[in-house]
Design an enzyme around this catalytic site. Sequence first.
Site, PDB file in Angstrom:
ATOM      1  N   ASP A  40     -26.522   1.352  28.413  1.00  0.00           N
ATOM      2  CA  ASP A  40     -25.858   1.859  27.648  1.00  0.00           C
ATOM      3  C   ASP A  40     -26.464   2.881  26.647  1.00  0.00           C
ATOM      4  OD1 ASP A  40     -22.700   1.074  26.196  1.00  0.00           O
ATOM      5  OD2 ASP A  40     -24.206   2.444  25.095  1.00  0.00           O
TER       6      ASP A  40
ATOM      7  N   THR B 270     -10.055  -0.268  32.123  1.00  0.00           N
ATOM      8  CA  THR B 270      -9.619   0.917  33.127  1.00  0.00           C
ATOM      9  C   THR B 270     -10.546   1.931  33.383  1.00  0.00           C
ATOM     10  OG1 THR B 270      -8.723   2.112  31.384  1.00  0.00           O
ATOM     11  CG2 THR B 270      -7.064   0.480  32.111  1.00  0.00           C
TER      12      THR B 270
HETATM   13  N1  URA Z   1     -22.356   5.213  29.667  1.00  0.00           N
HETATM   14  C1  URA Z   1     -23.725   4.932  29.608  1.00  0.00           C
HETATM   15  O1  URA Z   1     -24.146   4.755  28.250  1.00  0.00           O
HETATM   16  N2  URA Z   1     -24.425   4.108  30.478  1.00  0.00           N
HETATM   17  C2  URA Z   1     -23.820   4.368  31.806  1.00  0.00           C
HETATM   18  O2  URA Z   1     -24.730   3.804  32.699  1.00  0.00           O
HETATM   19  C3  URA Z   1     -22.589   4.794  32.108  1.00  0.00           C
HETATM   20  C4  URA Z   1     -21.896   5.286  31.027  1.00  0.00           C
END
Ligand code: URA
Length: 209
Positions: free
Chosen positions: A200, A108
């Site tokens: 990330d 979600t």
């Molecule tokens: N969280 C992250 O770590 N990277 C993203 O690109 C978006 C959310």
Amino acid sequence: MDAVTLVRHPLVQHKLSLMRDKACSTKEFRELLSEISLFLGYEVTRDLNLVTREIETPLAKMEAPFIEGKKLVFAPVLRAGLGFLDGLLTLVPSARVAHIGLYRNPDTLQAVEYFFKAPDDLSGRLVIIVDPMLATGNSACAAVQLVKEKGAKEIRFVSLLAAPEGIEKLRTTHPHVRIWTAAIDDHLNDHGYIVPGLGDAGDRIYGTK
Ligand code: URA
């Protein structure tokens, strides 16, 4: 007063480019994030109120400026926000810390709270929420809501990278929260990742992928 402050300092932009590169190691990524947090911390505290107190230098008495007593609260959104914390506490060692544990439901993309620990009463304090990635804005809005429920009235948000979608969501949901960021990227992909982004942030800080 700008709703969004883009921190364009060349050193910040240079360090951010190094971080974006997928060849940047975990160690380098963590160090660069910590270095950039000093610049972002400098900018977000730029307008703190000063009061004067009399001191005595070796030569004379003077009215010297000090930051007004109101204690700052840094509020990292776990886990990536922790990458900013050491740098910010270097700048303001007496600040309090509120930990905000939120994870993103991968289906979600909504923020789910799993931990929240803050100083008892946040009214009268400036709360600076920090999260390297302002992506969908869902975590940012949830974090702001949590500190508001603890009484916070003056809230700022600091990210390393922001997506236009996240800025829009945070601005419309919490219009009084000003944003500081080092870059506004192009868009979010279908998984809610910032493009071109840096991947990330949590995984890159902690080497978990
Ligand atoms: N969280 C992250 O770590 N990277 C993203 O690109 C978006 C959310």
